[in-house]
Design a protein around this motif. Sequence first.
Motif, PDB file in Angstrom:
ATOM      1  N   LEU A 115       0.701  -1.370   0.075  1.00 62.63           N
ATOM      2  CA  LEU A 115       0.072  -0.067   0.001  1.00 62.63           C
ATOM      3  C   LEU A 115       0.758   1.265  -0.027  1.00 62.63           C
ATOM      4  CD1 LEU A 115      -2.768   1.213   0.178  1.00 62.63           C
ATOM      5  CD2 LEU A 115      -2.639   1.111   2.629  1.00 62.63           C
ATOM      6  N   VAL A 116       2.018   1.273   0.827  1.00 58.03           N
ATOM      7  CA  VAL A 116       2.999   2.601   0.829  1.00 58.03           C
ATOM      8  C   VAL A 116       3.552   2.798  -0.708  1.00 58.03           C
ATOM      9  CG1 VAL A 116       5.317   3.228   1.628  1.00 58.03           C
ATOM     10  CG2 VAL A 116       3.474   2.001   3.113  1.00 58.03           C
ATOM     11  N   PHE A 117       3.906   1.671  -1.281  1.00 60.35           N
ATOM     12  CA  PHE A 117       4.349   1.547  -2.578  1.00 60.35           C
ATOM     13  C   PHE A 117       3.364   2.055  -3.524  1.00 60.35           C
ATOM     14  CE2 PHE A 117       8.010  -0.595  -1.272  1.00 60.35           C
ATOM     15  CZ  PHE A 117       9.033   0.084  -1.814  1.00 60.35           C
ATOM     16  N   ALA A 118       2.144   1.680  -3.465  1.00 60.27           N
ATOM     17  CA  ALA A 118       1.037   1.988  -4.340  1.00 60.27           C
ATOM     18  C   ALA A 118       0.810   3.437  -4.184  1.00 60.27           C
ATOM     19  CB  ALA A 118      -0.283   1.237  -3.966  1.00 60.27           C
ATOM     20  N   VAL A 119       0.750   4.043  -2.872  1.00 59.99           N
ATOM     21  CA  VAL A 119       0.615   5.510  -2.673  1.00 59.99           C
ATOM     22  C   VAL A 119       1.636   6.461  -3.421  1.00 59.99           C
ATOM     23  CG1 VAL A 119       0.513   7.300  -0.951  1.00 59.99           C
ATOM     24  CG2 VAL A 119      -0.784   5.228  -0.666  1.00 59.99           C
ATOM     25  N   MET A 120       2.915   5.853  -3.168  1.00 61.90           N
ATOM     26  CA  MET A 120       4.098   6.355  -3.959  1.00 61.90           C
ATOM     27  C   MET A 120       4.130   6.363  -5.196  1.00 61.90           C
ATOM     28  SD  MET A 120       7.237   4.944  -1.341  1.00 61.90           S
ATOM     29  CE  MET A 120       8.461   5.363  -2.358  1.00 61.90           C
ATOM     30  N   GLY A 121       3.508   5.210  -5.702  1.00 59.68           N
ATOM     31  CA  GLY A 121       3.335   5.171  -7.475  1.00 59.68           C
ATOM     32  C   GLY A 121       2.351   5.782  -7.737  1.00 59.68           C
ATOM     33  N   VAL A 122       1.304   6.243  -7.045  1.00 63.68           N
ATOM     34  CA  VAL A 122       0.363   7.136  -7.688  1.00 63.68           C
ATOM     35  C   VAL A 122       0.839   8.730  -7.845  1.00 63.68           C
ATOM     36  CG1 VAL A 122      -2.186   8.232  -6.918  1.00 63.68           C
ATOM     37  CG2 VAL A 122      -1.903   5.875  -6.712  1.00 63.68           C
ATOM     38  N   ALA A 146       5.562  -2.334  -8.698  1.00 60.43           N
ATOM     39  CA  ALA A 146       4.272  -1.376  -8.799  1.00 60.43           C
ATOM     40  C   ALA A 146       4.631  -0.159  -9.030  1.00 60.43           C
ATOM     41  CB  ALA A 146       3.276  -1.390  -7.494  1.00 60.43           C
ATOM     42  N   LEU A 147       5.517   0.508  -8.416  1.00 60.14           N
ATOM     43  CA  LEU A 147       6.052   1.947  -8.585  1.00 60.14           C
ATOM     44  C   LEU A 147       6.434   2.163 -10.137  1.00 60.14           C
ATOM     45  CD1 LEU A 147       6.813   4.502  -6.607  1.00 60.14           C
ATOM     46  CD2 LEU A 147       9.099   3.615  -6.925  1.00 60.14           C
ATOM     47  N   THR A 148       7.108   1.244 -10.764  1.00 61.44           N
ATOM     48  CA  THR A 148       7.545   1.383 -11.959  1.00 61.44           C
ATOM     49  C   THR A 148       6.415   1.313 -13.128  1.00 61.44           C
ATOM     50  OG1 THR A 148       8.339  -0.816 -12.007  1.00 61.44           O
ATOM     51  CG2 THR A 148      10.040   0.748 -11.572  1.00 61.44           C
ATOM     52  N   VAL A 149       5.707   0.427 -12.751  1.00 61.05           N
ATOM     53  CA  VAL A 149       4.526   0.294 -13.628  1.00 61.05           C
ATOM     54  C   VAL A 149       3.588   1.299 -13.903  1.00 61.05           C
ATOM     55  CG1 VAL A 149       2.466  -1.195 -14.327  1.00 61.05           C
ATOM     56  CG2 VAL A 149       4.616  -2.132 -13.731  1.00 61.05           C
ATOM     57  N   LEU A 150       3.394   2.061 -12.431  1.00 59.42           N
ATOM     58  CA  LEU A 150       2.377   3.271 -12.399  1.00 59.42           C
ATOM     59  C   LEU A 150       3.203   4.394 -13.127  1.00 59.42           C
ATOM     60  CD1 LEU A 150       1.108   2.829  -8.894  1.00 59.42           C
ATOM     61  CD2 LEU A 150      -0.198   2.791 -11.004  1.00 59.42           C
ATOM     62  N   ALA A 151       4.584   4.495 -12.924  1.00 54.98           N
ATOM     63  CA  ALA A 151       5.270   5.233 -13.669  1.00 54.98           C
ATOM     64  C   ALA A 151       5.073   5.326 -15.194  1.00 54.98           C
ATOM     65  CB  ALA A 151       6.806   5.517 -13.319  1.00 54.98           C
ATOM     66  N   MET A 152       5.082   4.033 -15.697  1.00 49.57           N
ATOM     67  CA  MET A 152       5.017   3.611 -17.153  1.00 49.57           C
ATOM     68  C   MET A 152       3.675   4.194 -17.475  1.00 49.57           C
ATOM     69  SD  MET A 152       6.819   0.195 -17.606  1.00 49.57           S
ATOM     70  CE  MET A 152       8.583  -0.080 -17.272  1.00 49.57           C
ATOM     71  N   LEU A 153       2.577   3.675 -16.923  1.00 46.94           N
ATOM     72  CA  LEU A 153       1.213   4.098 -17.209  1.00 46.94           C
ATOM     73  C   LEU A 153       0.803   5.656 -17.230  1.00 46.94           C
ATOM     74  CD1 LEU A 153      -0.691   1.446 -15.361  1.00 46.94           C
ATOM     75  CD2 LEU A 153      -0.296   1.599 -17.844  1.00 46.94           C
ATOM     76  N   GLY A 154       1.913   6.545 -16.376  1.00 47.08           N
ATOM     77  CA  GLY A 154       1.808   8.160 -16.028  1.00 47.08           C
ATOM     78  C   GLY A 154       2.281   8.546 -17.438  1.00 47.08           C
ATOM     79  N   LEU A 155       3.270   7.947 -17.928  1.00 50.65           N
ATOM     80  CA  LEU A 155       3.907   8.177 -19.367  1.00 50.65           C
ATOM     81  C   LEU A 155       2.914   8.018 -20.434  1.00 50.65           C
ATOM     82  CD1 LEU A 155       7.810   7.150 -18.835  1.00 50.65           C
ATOM     83  CD2 LEU A 155       6.754   9.558 -19.100  1.00 50.65           C
ATOM     84  N   MET A 156       2.288   6.904 -20.166  1.00 48.01           N
ATOM     85  CA  MET A 156       1.332   6.471 -21.252  1.00 48.01           C
ATOM     86  C   MET A 156      -0.097   7.547 -21.308  1.00 48.01           C
ATOM     87  SD  MET A 156      -0.805   3.084 -21.945  1.00 48.01           S
ATOM     88  CE  MET A 156       0.669   2.078 -22.053  1.00 48.01           C
ATOM     89  N   ALA A 157      -0.473   7.792 -20.111  1.00 49.23           N
ATOM     90  CA  ALA A 157      -1.508   8.897 -19.950  1.00 49.23           C
ATOM     91  C   ALA A 157      -1.133  10.275 -20.419  1.00 49.23           C
ATOM     92  CB  ALA A 157      -2.129   8.984 -18.359  1.00 49.23           C
ATOM     93  N   ASN A 158       0.335  10.677 -20.224  1.00 51.87           N
ATOM     94  CA  ASN A 158       0.743  11.957 -20.864  1.00 51.87           C
ATOM     95  C   ASN A 158       0.673  11.850 -22.296  1.00 51.87           C
ATOM     96  OD1 ASN A 158       2.388  14.084 -21.271  1.00 51.87           O
ATOM     97  ND2 ASN A 158       3.512  13.792 -19.493  1.00 51.87           N
ATOM     98  N   ALA A 159       0.955  10.696 -22.720  1.00 60.66           N
ATOM     99  CA  ALA A 159       1.230  10.569 -24.339  1.00 60.66           C
ATOM    100  C   ALA A 159      -0.234  10.587 -25.088  1.00 60.66           C
ATOM    101  CB  ALA A 159       1.667   9.321 -24.888  1.00 60.66           C
ATOM    102  N   ALA A 160      -1.256  10.112 -24.078  1.00 62.30           N
ATOM    103  CA  ALA A 160      -2.746  10.010 -24.512  1.00 62.30           C
ATOM    104  C   ALA A 160      -3.183  11.660 -24.665  1.00 62.30           C
ATOM    105  CB  ALA A 160      -3.646   9.313 -23.646  1.00 62.30           C
ATOM    106  N   ARG A 161      -2.824  12.463 -23.849  1.00 63.13           N
ATOM    107  CA  ARG A 161      -3.105  13.641 -23.740  1.00 63.13           C
ATOM    108  C   ARG A 161      -2.508  14.738 -24.832  1.00 63.13           C
ATOM    109  NH1 ARG A 161      -1.795  17.290 -20.100  1.00 63.13           N
ATOM    110  NH2 ARG A 161      -3.668  18.149 -19.588  1.00 63.13           N
ATOM    111  N   HIS A 162      -1.631  14.030 -25.556  1.00 62.34           N
ATOM    112  CA  HIS A 162      -0.773  14.745 -26.746  1.00 62.34           C
ATOM    113  C   HIS A 162      -1.379  14.246 -28.011  1.00 62.34           C
ATOM    114  CE1 HIS A 162       2.153  16.131 -23.520  1.00 62.34           C
ATOM    115  NE2 HIS A 162       2.471  17.159 -24.496  1.00 62.34           N
ATOM    116  N   GLU A 163      -2.477  13.349 -28.017  1.00 64.67           N
ATOM    117  CA  GLU A 163      -3.142  13.044 -29.088  1.00 64.67           C
ATOM    118  C   GLU A 163      -3.576  14.358 -29.726  1.00 64.67           C
ATOM    119  OE1 GLU A 163      -6.106  10.281 -28.535  1.00 64.67           O
ATOM    120  OE2 GLU A 163      -4.862   8.741 -27.902  1.00 64.67           O
TER     121      GLU A 163
END
Length: 442
Positions: free
Chosen positions: A77-84, A374-391
Motif C-alpha cells: 500500500l505504501v508503494f502504491a501511494v508512492m506510485g500514484v 508497482a512503482l515503475t509500472v504506475l510510472a509507465m502508465l503515467g507516461l502513457m497517460a501523458n502521451a494520451a493527452r498529446h493526441e
Amino acid sequence: MTAASSASRSVGQVTSVVSAVREVAGGLLSRPLASYHLVLSLAGTLTLIGLVMILSASSVEGYSKEGSAYGLFTTQLVFAVMGVAVFAVTLWLPVRVFRRLAAVMITVTTILLVLVLIPHIGIESNGARRWFNIAGLSVQPSELVKVALCVWGAHVLAARRRENASLKELLIPLLPVAVIICVLIILEPNLSTTITIAIIVGALLWFAGLPIKVFTTFALVGGVLAVLLSFMAGYRSQRVLSFLGHIDDPQGAGYQARQAGYALANGGVFGEGLGQSRAKWNYLPNAHNDFIFAIIGEELGLLGALMVVGLFCLLAYVGFRIASRSVDPFLRLLTSTITVLIVAQAFINIGYVIGVLPVTGIQLPLVSAGGTSALTVLAMLGLMANAARHEPEAVAALSVGRRTGLARWLRPPAPVPYRPARVPAQRGRSSRGPDRRREQGQ
C-alpha cells in the motif's frame, strides 16, 4: 414455424444488442480524451485489484511468520501511494523534460545496478543481491532501469528517425547499453528481469523499423542465450526440465506449478469466494507474488481470471491506440514499448501459472506483490497517460477554455502541440542544429 420464428427473434435481439453496444462503445471512444480516461481507469482498477488480492494471498503467510496478516499488504500500500504520486508527476511533466532527463535516468539507474552488487550496500536474499534497504523499504534498481531504458531508448531512436536510417544508427548506442545492463542484472542473478530488458530492446527496435531479417537474427540469438542461461543455475534448469516433462517430482521442481493447477481447478467457474483460498495456507509458495493469478482463479473463479485477462487485453488496445494516434515519434515509440512490456509480462506470468510456459518468476504487473515493480509500472502508465493527452484531438480539446479556481491547480498543464523539424530526413550537420533541438523540446 413457431420454433423457427422464435429462433429468428432471438438472433435479431442479440444482433440489436451487439449493435447497441458497438454504437455506445464507438461514441465513447470517439471522445477526444477517451484514451486518457481509459488509462486512468485501468491503472486504478489494476492497482485496486492487486491490493485486494495481495491482502488475501499474503495474510496467512504474514501471520504465521510475522504475527500480522497486514504486513506485506501495508508495504504494498505504501508503494502504491508512492506510485500514484509518481504517476501524477509523469503525467504533469512536459514531454521535453523527459527527453532532457533521459541520459541522466539511464546513467543513474545503471550506476545503481553496479552499487547493488557491492556487499554491505546491496541486500542479499535467497542467494541473490538485488535490493537496497531504504527507510525499511526494499528498492530493486533492476525495476527502475526498465523505465529509464524505455524513455532513453525511445529518445535516442526518435532523435535519429528517418526512413533510410542505417543499421548502426539503430543499434548504437542502444544495444551496447542494453548489454551492459543485462550483464549487471545477470550478476545479481535475475534472469526474469533480463528477459524483460530484452523485451524492451526488441520492442524499441521493432517499432523503430529494424529490418525484419536483422530483428529475427537478434531474436534467435536472444532465445539461445536465454536457454543457455536457464541451464546455468540448478533451479532454473529443473524448472525447464519439469515443464518439458523430464522431471516428474511432485515435491520438487514442479511443485509450484502443480499446486497452481490445483488452485485454479478448485476455483471452478465462480470461485471459492474472496479470501477463501486453500492454496495460500502454505500449499502454494509465493502465492502473493509470482503465482497470485492462481489465487485469483481459486477465489474469483474463471470469471475473475478472465476479467483480469480482459483488463490487460484492453490495456494493450489502449496503448497501441495511443501510439497509432501520436504524431510525436518519441511518444509513439515510448507508448508502444511500454504497452508491449506490460502486456508481455502479464501474459508470461499468466502463461506459466496455467502451465503453458516454464516458470520464469516474471510478476503480474500491478497485481503481484512487489513494491518497486508497482512503482515503475504506475510510472509507465503515467507516461502513457501523458502521451494520451498529446493526441491531436486531445490537444485541441484541452486548449479550449480557460481554467480558473481550484481546477487551475489540480489539472495538468495543457499539452503543447508537436512541431516536427523542417528537414527531418537530414543526418548532416544541420540536423543537429536549432531545428533538431526545437523538435526534442516539444
